[in-house]
Motif scaffolding. Structure first.
Motif, PDB file in Angstrom:
ATOM      1  N   VAL A   1     -45.491 105.113 -46.146  1.00 50.93           N
ATOM      2  CA  VAL A   1     -45.461 106.384 -46.880  1.00 50.93           C
ATOM      3  C   VAL A   1     -46.185 107.459 -46.072  1.00 50.93           C
ATOM      4  O   VAL A   1     -45.688 108.583 -45.925  1.00 50.93           O
ATOM      5  CB  VAL A   1     -46.090 106.239 -48.275  1.00 50.93           C
ATOM      6  N   VAL A   2     -47.351 107.122 -45.530  1.00 57.12           N
ATOM      7  CA  VAL A   2     -48.101 108.078 -44.705  1.00 57.12           C
ATOM      8  C   VAL A   2     -47.274 108.487 -43.494  1.00 57.12           C
ATOM      9  O   VAL A   2     -47.198 109.672 -43.138  1.00 57.12           O
ATOM     10  CB  VAL A   2     -49.451 107.470 -44.260  1.00 57.12           C
ATOM     11  N   GLN A   3     -46.632 107.529 -42.855  1.00 58.07           N
ATOM     12  CA  GLN A   3     -45.807 107.810 -41.677  1.00 58.07           C
ATOM     13  C   GLN A   3     -44.595 108.663 -42.034  1.00 58.07           C
ATOM     14  O   GLN A   3     -44.188 109.537 -41.256  1.00 58.07           O
ATOM     15  CB  GLN A   3     -45.364 106.494 -41.031  1.00 58.07           C
ATOM     16  N   LEU A   4     -44.009 108.420 -43.207  1.00 59.21           N
ATOM     17  CA  LEU A   4     -42.845 109.199 -43.637  1.00 59.21           C
ATOM     18  C   LEU A   4     -43.215 110.662 -43.827  1.00 59.21           C
ATOM     19  O   LEU A   4     -42.492 111.564 -43.386  1.00 59.21           O
ATOM     20  CB  LEU A   4     -42.287 108.615 -44.934  1.00 59.21           C
ATOM     21  N   VAL A   5     -44.349 110.912 -44.447  1.00 56.54           N
ATOM     22  CA  VAL A   5     -44.814 112.291 -44.640  1.00 56.54           C
ATOM     23  C   VAL A   5     -45.041 112.955 -43.280  1.00 56.54           C
ATOM     24  O   VAL A   5     -44.601 114.093 -43.042  1.00 56.54           O
ATOM     25  CB  VAL A   5     -46.104 112.317 -45.488  1.00 56.54           C
ATOM     26  N   ALA A   6     -45.710 112.240 -42.371  1.00 55.32           N
ATOM     27  CA  ALA A   6     -46.004 112.804 -41.053  1.00 55.32           C
ATOM     28  C   ALA A   6     -44.722 113.091 -40.277  1.00 55.32           C
ATOM     29  O   ALA A   6     -44.601 114.135 -39.613  1.00 55.32           O
ATOM     30  CB  ALA A   6     -46.898 111.849 -40.271  1.00 55.32           C
ATOM     31  N   SER A   7     -43.746 112.197 -40.361  1.00 53.71           N
ATOM     32  CA  SER A   7     -42.505 112.391 -39.601  1.00 53.71           C
ATOM     33  C   SER A   7     -41.701 113.569 -40.140  1.00 53.71           C
ATOM     34  O   SER A   7     -41.081 114.312 -39.363  1.00 53.71           O
ATOM     35  CB  SER A   7     -41.662 111.108 -39.649  1.00 53.71           C
ATOM     36  N   LEU A   8     -41.726 113.777 -41.458  1.00 52.52           N
ATOM     37  CA  LEU A   8     -41.011 114.918 -42.025  1.00 52.52           C
ATOM     38  C   LEU A   8     -41.713 116.232 -41.709  1.00 52.52           C
ATOM     39  O   LEU A   8     -41.064 117.274 -41.581  1.00 52.52           O
ATOM     40  CB  LEU A   8     -40.863 114.748 -43.537  1.00 52.52           C
TER      41      LEU A   8
ATOM     42  N   ASP B   1     -35.906 123.933 -44.647  1.00 56.98           N
ATOM     43  CA  ASP B   1     -35.825 122.495 -44.442  1.00 56.98           C
ATOM     44  C   ASP B   1     -36.872 121.775 -45.305  1.00 56.98           C
ATOM     45  O   ASP B   1     -37.899 122.344 -45.674  1.00 56.98           O
ATOM     46  CB  ASP B   1     -36.059 122.153 -42.967  1.00 56.98           C
ATOM     47  N   PHE B   2     -36.602 120.514 -45.579  1.00 58.94           N
ATOM     48  CA  PHE B   2     -37.475 119.703 -46.431  1.00 58.94           C
ATOM     49  C   PHE B   2     -38.539 119.041 -45.557  1.00 58.94           C
ATOM     50  O   PHE B   2     -38.236 118.255 -44.662  1.00 58.94           O
ATOM     51  CB  PHE B   2     -36.651 118.648 -47.162  1.00 58.94           C
ATOM     52  N   THR B   3     -39.813 119.374 -45.810  1.00 62.31           N
ATOM     53  CA  THR B   3     -40.924 118.906 -44.992  1.00 62.31           C
ATOM     54  C   THR B   3     -41.669 117.759 -45.656  1.00 62.31           C
ATOM     55  O   THR B   3     -41.429 117.420 -46.825  1.00 62.31           O
ATOM     56  CB  THR B   3     -41.919 120.050 -44.740  1.00 62.31           C
ATOM     57  N   GLY B   4     -42.625 117.207 -44.902  1.00 59.53           N
ATOM     58  CA  GLY B   4     -43.466 116.166 -45.467  1.00 59.53           C
ATOM     59  C   GLY B   4     -44.293 116.665 -46.633  1.00 59.53           C
ATOM     60  O   GLY B   4     -44.526 115.935 -47.602  1.00 59.53           O
ATOM     61  N   GLN B   5     -44.743 117.922 -46.555  1.00 57.06           N
ATOM     62  CA  GLN B   5     -45.526 118.468 -47.658  1.00 57.06           C
ATOM     63  C   GLN B   5     -44.658 118.729 -48.887  1.00 57.06           C
ATOM     64  O   GLN B   5     -45.136 118.642 -50.024  1.00 57.06           O
ATOM     65  CB  GLN B   5     -46.245 119.743 -47.217  1.00 57.06           C
TER      66      GLN B   5
ATOM     67  N   GLY C   1     -42.673 121.181 -57.571  1.00 53.10           N
ATOM     68  CA  GLY C   1     -43.968 121.520 -57.017  1.00 53.10           C
ATOM     69  C   GLY C   1     -43.957 121.682 -55.524  1.00 53.10           C
ATOM     70  O   GLY C   1     -44.999 121.833 -54.910  1.00 53.10           O
ATOM     71  N   GLY C   2     -42.776 121.666 -54.895  1.00 53.11           N
ATOM     72  CA  GLY C   2     -42.693 121.828 -53.463  1.00 53.11           C
ATOM     73  C   GLY C   2     -42.822 123.271 -53.062  1.00 53.11           C
ATOM     74  O   GLY C   2     -43.018 124.168 -53.865  1.00 53.11           O
ATOM     75  N   SER C   3     -42.678 123.528 -51.775  1.00 51.71           N
ATOM     76  CA  SER C   3     -42.935 124.877 -51.282  1.00 51.71           C
ATOM     77  C   SER C   3     -41.673 125.631 -50.931  1.00 51.71           C
ATOM     78  O   SER C   3     -41.727 126.754 -50.453  1.00 51.71           O
ATOM     79  CB  SER C   3     -43.850 124.814 -50.053  1.00 51.71           C
ATOM     80  N   GLY C   4     -40.495 125.007 -51.152  1.00 51.11           N
ATOM     81  CA  GLY C   4     -39.277 125.751 -50.876  1.00 51.11           C
ATOM     82  C   GLY C   4     -39.062 126.841 -51.900  1.00 51.11           C
ATOM     83  O   GLY C   4     -39.645 126.852 -52.969  1.00 51.11           O
ATOM     84  N   PHE C   5     -38.205 127.810 -51.591  1.00 55.67           N
ATOM     85  CA  PHE C   5     -37.974 128.872 -52.558  1.00 55.67           C
ATOM     86  C   PHE C   5     -36.545 129.371 -52.458  1.00 55.67           C
ATOM     87  O   PHE C   5     -35.876 129.238 -51.440  1.00 55.67           O
ATOM     88  CB  PHE C   5     -38.939 130.043 -52.329  1.00 55.67           C
TER      89      PHE C   5
END
Length: 528
Positions: free
Chosen positions: A289-296, A308-312, A353-357
């Motif tokens: 899970v940690v690696q998936l967030v970092a890779s995104l 684009d869809f990021t890890g955050q 709750g993501g940061s896209g808009f």
């Protein structure tokens, strides 16, 4: 913190039109300015069928007008979206108003999606919720790309040490983006003003006293109302009790730790299922899970709309999905689609709750006097996190300067990362997003204490990932003799939607005025 009180996810949509109800005596502004607010208290609500959204046939929608600035009520107005289920009895007690949390949670779609959980209350009440100012269709705030810029600025662990002025300058620009995209409502967002709106809603509903059920952040709102309008308090329930005293920096650490525990519980459940995308070993799965967030974060995934869809973004989505065990199967499927197919559809479904808009079809009005309810399609996708930051910053008086932030950051970063390798950065960035904004009010920290109201019920859940049980105890002590604590020895965020024991005791209080003894408890079993 957005409470998960239903077993179905609430879509980020809105409510529709109405007019207003009321009867009331002329009222003065709660800030002591003596401004005449009678025209707001004397409204009449016109309820009608909800349009522009998916809603049950028996849900009615409306709107109420409130001043943009209570100290200057002639300077402009806002319209707030409302919705209700009508009482099933002719001799109702009045209304009970719900707030589902956040801050930033829209009440109208929440009631539309989760109304089944509250139907017992319609034996005595109209069940009402609303989109607070800055949220949903009620003049929604947005940061445009400001959140993404802030996340990017804080991504490098050494950036604030190497170039603190550059990073803080980016954070200040992010705050400017929030002001630019939000329009004139932003300086007037915050719990103190939402509480004043709540009192206008109370009277326009025709109620002499407010009956209220607030979840998570909604408990902060209820406590502020009790301090501002103690003589208007009816039966108040605060479930998933928020802190009234801890600064945002400490709240974020507590939140990150709670979310990490919830994530580990989810992973332990996931690896026992053959469909889990992270294999069968829990330790390895947590590392993945940690690696998936970092890779995104390193290589975001394109989406059909917006950035684009990021890890955050993934962190924000997971945080929403972890509020209830009932959502774990859906989260597992969404993560499997992401890991195995690169498909973001499922996780985007959680990413309110993501940061896209999404850009507005029309920019916010420069003249608040002409603001009306926003169309559903014009509600920015980042409204939830933008409103969360706006309200939390407005409620917090601490604004450390650049030198203090630079000095404190290594300690803060270590504390956040220790609390959670997944959620730590996200929560630290939320805290830093207050930099460059005006100083918040000290009203909550200084004035919300020793309230002289009828007894109110505070529900704390031992395994709550967002609002630690100790906050319930601390807030009860702060509120004084009026607070009665119910100890829910269960898991999940808030108790009403997951424990039949909690739901029964809350309903008994709201319907019949029957309070459990202070310090009594509900067992960990779902059946109470």
């Amino acid at each position: 913190m957005l409470a998960k009180v239903t077993r179905r996810r609430c879509a980020l949509s809105g409510a529709v039109g109405l007019a207003l109800l009321g009867a009331g005596l002329p009222a003065a502004a709660a800030d002591g300015s003596g401004a005449d607010l009678s025209r707001f208290y004397d409204q009449k609500i016109k309820w009608s069928k909800c349009v522009g959204m998916e809603a049950p046939a028996d849900l009615q929608c409306g709107k109420v007008t409130v001043p943009l600035d209570y100290a200057r009520p002639r300077a402009g107005t806002l319209e707030l979206a409302l919705a209700r289920y009508r009482a099933t009895t002719k001799h109702k007690r009045g209304s009970v108003v719900l707030n589902f949390g956040g801050p930033g949670g829209a009440g109208v779609p929440g009631l539309a999606a989760g109304g089944d959980d509250f139907m017992a209350l319609t034996d005595e009440y109209d069940v009402v919720s609303f989109d607070p100012r800055g949220v949903g269709r009620s003049s929604p705030v947005s940061c445009g790309g400001g959140t993404d810029e802030a996340l990017a600025a804080t991504e490098d662990d050494t950036a604030l040490t190497r170039d603190p002025q550059g990073v803080l300058g980016t954070l200040r620009k992010a705050a400017d983006q929030c002001a630019k995209h939000s329009g004139p409502v932003l300086p007037h967002v915050g719990t103190v003003n939402v509480s004043r709106d709540l009192d206008v809603i109370r009277q326009t509903l025709g109620d002499k006293k407010l009956n209220y059920l607030g979840f998570s952040y909604g408990s902060r709102l209820g406590a502020v109302y009790a301090a501002q309008f103690p003589k208007k308090v009816g039966r108040l329930v605060l479930d998933g009790v928020d802190t009234l005293t801890e600064p945002l920096s400490e709240q974020g650490v507590a939140g990150a730790a709670g979310q990490q525990t919830a994530l580990e519980d989810f992973v332990d459940w996931c690896v026992k299922d053959v469909a889990c995308p992270f294999g069968t070993d829990a330790r390895s799965a947590r590392e993945q899970v940690v690696q998936l967030v970092a890779s995104l974060d390193e290589d975001p995934v394109p989406t059909d709309f917006g950035p684009d869809f990021t890890g955050q973004d993934l962190v924000g989505a997971i945080s929403q999905a972890l509020y209830s065990e009932d959502m774990w199967p859906s989260l597992e499927r969404a993560l499997a689609e992401l890991v195995e197919q690169g498909d973001t559809t499922g996780v985007l479904g959680f990413a309110g709750g993501g940061s896209g808009f999404l850009p507005r079809a029309h920019p916010p009005s420069g003249d608040p006097a002409h603001d009306t309810l926003a169309d559903v399609e014009d509600v920015p996708l980042d409204n939830l996190p933008a409103a969360l930051m706006a309200v939390n910053c407005a409620d917090d008086p601490d604004r450390p300067g650049a030198d203090r932030i630079t000095e404190d950051l290594p300690r803060l970063r270590a504390a956040y990362e220790q609390a959670s390798p997944v959620f730590g950065r996200y929560r630290l960035t939320e805290y830093l997003m207050c930099y460059g904004r005006p100083k918040g009010t000290d009203f909550i920290r200084e004035k919300v204490r020793d309230v002289r109201t009828p007894k109110m019920l505070l529900v704390g859940t031992r395994g709550d990932p967002a609002t630690p049980y100790r906050w319930t105890v601390e807030t009860a002590e702060r509120l004084g003799d009026s607070a009665v604590v119910l100890d829910n020895k269960g898991e999940g965020h808030t108790g009403y939607g997951s424990s039949t024991c909690v739901q029964r005791k809350v309903d008994d209080f709201l319907l019949y005025g029957s309070l459990p003894p202070n310090g009594s408890s509900c067992g960990p079993e779902h059946d109470g």
